[in-house]
Design an enzyme around this catalytic site. Structure first.
Site, PDB file in Angstrom:
ATOM      1  N   ASP A 182       0.876  -1.165   0.000  1.00 31.24           N
ATOM      2  CA  ASP A 182       0.000   0.000   0.000  1.00 31.24           C
ATOM      3  C   ASP A 182       0.914   1.216   0.000  1.00 31.24           C
ATOM      4  O   ASP A 182       1.491   1.572   1.020  1.00 31.24           O
ATOM      5  CB  ASP A 182      -0.902  -0.011   1.236  1.00 31.24           C
ATOM      6  CG  ASP A 182      -1.897   1.136   1.242  1.00 31.24           C
ATOM      7  OD1 ASP A 182      -1.735   2.083   0.440  1.00 31.24           O
ATOM      8  OD2 ASP A 182      -2.839   1.101   2.058  1.00 31.24           O
ATOM      9  N   ASN A 232       4.133   4.347 -10.415  1.00 30.69           N
ATOM     10  CA  ASN A 232       2.923   4.381 -11.235  1.00 30.69           C
ATOM     11  C   ASN A 232       1.627   4.312 -10.432  1.00 30.69           C
ATOM     12  O   ASN A 232       0.607   4.844 -10.874  1.00 30.69           O
ATOM     13  CB  ASN A 232       2.973   3.212 -12.226  1.00 30.69           C
ATOM     14  CG  ASN A 232       1.630   2.904 -12.826  1.00 30.69           C
ATOM     15  OD1 ASN A 232       1.154   3.596 -13.718  1.00 30.69           O
ATOM     16  ND2 ASN A 232       0.979   1.854 -12.328  1.00 30.69           N
ATOM     17  N   SER A 251       3.035  11.454 -14.024  1.00 29.36           N
ATOM     18  CA  SER A 251       2.216  12.632 -13.766  1.00 29.36           C
ATOM     19  C   SER A 251       0.869  12.452 -14.461  1.00 29.36           C
ATOM     20  O   SER A 251       0.381  11.327 -14.614  1.00 29.36           O
ATOM     21  CB  SER A 251       2.953  13.886 -14.248  1.00 29.36           C
ATOM     22  OG  SER A 251       2.156  15.045 -14.035  1.00 29.36           O
ATOM     23  N   SER A 252       0.269  13.524 -14.920  1.00 28.95           N
ATOM     24  CA  SER A 252      -1.034  13.457 -15.591  1.00 28.95           C
ATOM     25  C   SER A 252      -1.226  14.702 -16.439  1.00 28.95           C
ATOM     26  O   SER A 252      -0.755  15.799 -16.074  1.00 28.95           O
ATOM     27  CB  SER A 252      -2.160  13.367 -14.562  1.00 28.95           C
ATOM     28  OG  SER A 252      -3.428  13.566 -15.176  1.00 28.95           O
ATOM     29  N   TYR A 273      -6.112  16.297  -7.271  1.00 29.93           N
ATOM     30  CA  TYR A 273      -5.308  15.314  -8.013  1.00 29.93           C
ATOM     31  C   TYR A 273      -4.264  16.025  -8.867  1.00 29.93           C
ATOM     32  O   TYR A 273      -3.084  15.650  -8.897  1.00 29.93           O
ATOM     33  CB  TYR A 273      -6.248  14.479  -8.872  1.00 29.93           C
ATOM     34  CG  TYR A 273      -5.587  13.456  -9.773  1.00 29.93           C
ATOM     35  CD1 TYR A 273      -5.271  12.190  -9.300  1.00 29.93           C
ATOM     36  CD2 TYR A 273      -5.305  13.760 -11.106  1.00 29.93           C
ATOM     37  CE1 TYR A 273      -4.685  11.248 -10.139  1.00 29.93           C
ATOM     38  CE2 TYR A 273      -4.724  12.830 -11.944  1.00 29.93           C
ATOM     39  CZ  TYR A 273      -4.410  11.573 -11.455  1.00 29.93           C
ATOM     40  OH  TYR A 273      -3.822  10.638 -12.278  1.00 29.93           O
ATOM     41  N   LYS A 275      -0.004  15.932  -9.003  1.00 27.24           N
ATOM     42  CA  LYS A 275       0.745  15.561 -10.200  1.00 27.24           C
ATOM     43  C   LYS A 275       1.692  16.678 -10.629  1.00 27.24           C
ATOM     44  O   LYS A 275       2.800  16.405 -11.120  1.00 27.24           O
ATOM     45  CB  LYS A 275      -0.215  15.199 -11.328  1.00 27.24           C
ATOM     46  CG  LYS A 275      -0.969  13.888 -11.082  1.00 27.24           C
ATOM     47  CD  LYS A 275      -0.016  12.716 -10.842  1.00 27.24           C
ATOM     48  CE  LYS A 275      -0.704  11.383 -10.867  1.00 27.24           C
ATOM     49  NZ  LYS A 275       0.226  10.263 -10.604  1.00 27.24           N
TER      50      LYS A 275
END
Length: 260
Positions: A70, A102, A151-152, A165, A169
């Protein structure tokens, strides 16, 4: 949708990659592509042991080890590092070569309604985890190795309801640049990939399974479709290759040109 990489895409090596969240989605695709290139994989899972074990069943225990972790619980890191060291020894090594941070979870809540608890949860998974897991892994990460942080696209364009979120990132991208400089003495390269909208089970499979969302996202991408897991997994495998050894502190967008 299959995330399996084509066979024979690279020469066999004895390198080892640790991939968090390797059982599904982008982590699974990354594992498949690295395995196809001859890299052994130590993957983690948090709850879906069956998905992770299927990776072992597909490629064999001599190529893959899966460990429960976790990532939000930093107290688990010392035991995890010991388990990684033991797995590497079974593969005939005393170090690993790659760490791919990831693992992640989704949060959809407006800025006005995001609670401190929700903020802390995404902080723990998306920023604190790659920061301190990478730190904990340094003794078992080989000199000249690679760290790849995920990242995103949401850190680069705004989709309402994603503020917490996206903040994490964006922090990952800054963290990666600092890691690249401070770990340079050991020749450890640190880079970041920035996936756009990908058709996986992430966020409840929204992009993959909701035709309306899928169509809307595809309309924002010049290539006319949403991303697939292999679009990211294959690119990550390339970025970890020695041929990309001069990439360090780089942020690589894998969005298909989303929202250009």
């Amino acid at each position: 949708m299959s995330t399996t990489a084509p066979a024979g895409t690279g020469p066999a090596t004895e390198k080892i990659a640790v991939i968090t969240g390797a059982g599904r989605g982008l982590g699974r695709s990354t594992a498949e592509h690295l395995l196809a290139r001859g890299t052994r994989v130590i993957g983690t899972y948090r709850s879906d042991e069956a998905a992770a074990r299927s990776l072992v069943e597909a490629h064999g225990a001599d190529r893959v080890e899966v460990l429960r972790l976790d990532t939000a619980r930093t107290a688990e890191y010392p035991a995890f590092v010991d388990a990684v060291r033991a797995a590497a020894a079974r593969f005939g090594r005393d170090r690993v070569d790659h760490l791919v941070n990831n693992a992640g979870t989704a949060l959809h809540a407006s800025f006005a309604e995001t609670t401190e608890e929700q903020f802390d949860e995404v902080l723990a998974v998306h920023l604190r985890a790659p920061y301190f897991l990478t730190q904990a892994m340094l003794p078992v990460l080989a000199d000249g190795g690679r760290v790849l942080n995920v990242s995103s696209g949401l850190a680069h364009f705004v989709v309402p309801g994603s503020s917490a979120y996206a903040v994490m990132k964006a922090g990952v991208e800054v963290m990666s640049r600092y890691q690249a400089v401070e770990l340079g003495e050991r020749r450890i390269r640190v880079n970041t990939v920035v996936p756009g909208a990908i058709a996986t089970d992430f966020s409840g499979g929204m992009v993959r399974d909701d035709p309306g969302v899928n169509a809307a996202v595809a309309a924002s991408i010049p290539l006319g479709r949403v991303g697939r897991p292999e679009d990211v997994g294959g690119a990550v495998a390339l970025l970890l290759d020695d041929a990309f050894g001069w990439a360090n502190g780089a942020t690589v967008e894998l969005t298909g040109g989303q929202r250009l």
